[in-house]
Design a protein around this motif. Structure first.
Motif, PDB file in Angstrom:
ATOM      1  N   ASP A 181       0.845  -1.190   0.000  1.00  0.00           N
ATOM      2  CA  ASP A 181       0.000   0.000   0.000  1.00  0.00           C
ATOM      3  C   ASP A 181       0.886   1.249   0.000  1.00  0.00           C
ATOM      4  OD1 ASP A 181      -2.731   1.270   0.549  1.00  0.00           O
ATOM      5  OD2 ASP A 181      -1.523   2.066   2.201  1.00  0.00           O
ATOM      6  N   LYS A 240      -5.311  -7.323   3.723  1.00  0.00           N
ATOM      7  CA  LYS A 240      -6.246  -7.007   2.637  1.00  0.00           C
ATOM      8  C   LYS A 240      -7.512  -6.291   3.119  1.00  0.00           C
ATOM      9  CE  LYS A 240      -4.606 -10.537  -0.504  1.00  0.00           C
ATOM     10  NZ  LYS A 240      -4.940 -11.721  -1.288  1.00  0.00           N
ATOM     11  N   VAL A 241      -8.032  -6.656   4.276  1.00  0.00           N
ATOM     12  CA  VAL A 241      -9.257  -6.021   4.789  1.00  0.00           C
ATOM     13  C   VAL A 241      -9.003  -4.551   5.099  1.00  0.00           C
ATOM     14  CG1 VAL A 241     -10.940  -6.025   6.678  1.00  0.00           C
ATOM     15  CG2 VAL A 241     -10.209  -8.177   5.652  1.00  0.00           C
ATOM     16  N   SER A 242      -7.904  -4.277   5.786  1.00  0.00           N
ATOM     17  CA  SER A 242      -7.566  -2.888   6.120  1.00  0.00           C
ATOM     18  C   SER A 242      -7.303  -2.079   4.852  1.00  0.00           C
ATOM     19  CB  SER A 242      -6.337  -2.833   7.026  1.00  0.00           C
ATOM     20  OG  SER A 242      -6.610  -3.448   8.260  1.00  0.00           O
ATOM     21  N   ALA A 243      -6.644  -2.687   3.898  1.00  0.00           N
ATOM     22  CA  ALA A 243      -6.328  -1.990   2.649  1.00  0.00           C
ATOM     23  C   ALA A 243      -7.599  -1.585   1.894  1.00  0.00           C
ATOM     24  CB  ALA A 243      -5.436  -2.856   1.776  1.00  0.00           C
ATOM     25  N   LYS A 244      -8.607  -2.448   1.893  1.00  0.00           N
ATOM     26  CA  LYS A 244      -9.879  -2.117   1.223  1.00  0.00           C
ATOM     27  C   LYS A 244     -10.548  -0.928   1.904  1.00  0.00           C
ATOM     28  CE  LYS A 244     -12.230  -5.454  -1.249  1.00  0.00           C
ATOM     29  NZ  LYS A 244     -13.186  -6.542  -1.388  1.00  0.00           N
ATOM     30  N   ARG A 245     -10.543  -0.921   3.229  1.00  0.00           N
ATOM     31  CA  ARG A 245     -11.130   0.185   3.992  1.00  0.00           C
ATOM     32  C   ARG A 245     -10.366   1.478   3.700  1.00  0.00           C
ATOM     33  NH1 ARG A 245     -13.230   4.099   6.283  1.00  0.00           N
ATOM     34  NH2 ARG A 245     -13.183   4.465   8.500  1.00  0.00           N
ATOM     35  N   LYS A 246      -9.048   1.389   3.673  1.00  0.00           N
ATOM     36  CA  LYS A 246      -8.229   2.574   3.399  1.00  0.00           C
ATOM     37  C   LYS A 246      -8.491   3.090   1.984  1.00  0.00           C
ATOM     38  CE  LYS A 246      -3.515   4.333   3.593  1.00  0.00           C
ATOM     39  NZ  LYS A 246      -2.715   4.258   2.387  1.00  0.00           N
ATOM     40  N   ASP A 247      -8.674   2.186   1.028  1.00  0.00           N
ATOM     41  CA  ASP A 247      -8.985   2.592  -0.353  1.00  0.00           C
ATOM     42  C   ASP A 247     -10.264   3.421  -0.410  1.00  0.00           C
ATOM     43  OD1 ASP A 247      -6.742   1.395  -1.417  1.00  0.00           O
ATOM     44  OD2 ASP A 247      -7.803  -0.398  -2.096  1.00  0.00           O
ATOM     45  N   ARG A 248     -11.277   3.022   0.369  1.00  0.00           N
ATOM     46  CA  ARG A 248     -12.533   3.792   0.390  1.00  0.00           C
ATOM     47  C   ARG A 248     -12.294   5.201   0.924  1.00  0.00           C
ATOM     48  NH1 ARG A 248     -14.687  -1.287   1.812  1.00  0.00           N
ATOM     49  NH2 ARG A 248     -14.611  -0.821   4.038  1.00  0.00           N
TER      50      ARG A 248
END
Length: 141
Positions: free
Chosen positions: A79, A100-108
């Protein structure tokens, strides 16, 4: 002496009404609902953006530094600390590992803040500052 002041007063009143109009107009007659129409008064902001380019060697370096065995590499992504979307770079110093879960949240959060910058709601500097505490940012609005 009053006539020369009248044009100045009209000009000041017109200017203040013009500045207030975009905000007030977006709420007029909305009956509690918000209509997000693009105002011709708001300036759109362009964010310098780089294409994502992270090499296998850079990924390997980060994973090795973190002591993550190769069998677990699939659980992580590389990231950008300062997102490319907010003018960040592909430099190794701007890269970090995330699950991966944290990365998806950060992407939002990144998408939310980048949209606010592009619409002129916040500055690029404010968005970057808010990314420091992205976990606490509510993007539901």
């Amino acid at each position: 002496m009053k006539p020369p002041l009248l044009p100045l007063a009209i000009l000041c009143l017109s200017a203040s009404l013009a500045l207030a109009a975009p905000h007030g107009a977006s709420h007029a007659g909305s009956s509690g609902t918000h209509h997000h129409k693009k105002s011709h008064h708001s300036a759109r902001v362009s964010i310098p953006h780089q294409r994502r380019h992270v090499t296998y060697q850079e990924k390997k370096t980060l994973l090795d530094r973190a002591g993550i065995p190769k069998s677990r590499w699939h659980d992580y992504i590389v990231d950008h600390r300062v997102p490319l979307e907010l003018g960040g770079s592909n430099d190794l110093s701007n890269l970090q590992l995330m699950d991966k879960v944290s990365a998806k949240r950060k992407d939002r959060v990144e998408n939310y803040l980048a949209a606010k910058v592009r619409h002129g709601t916040i500055s690029l500097a404010q968005a970057r500052s808010q990314m420091l505490h992205w976990e606490n940012l509510d993007t539901a609005h």
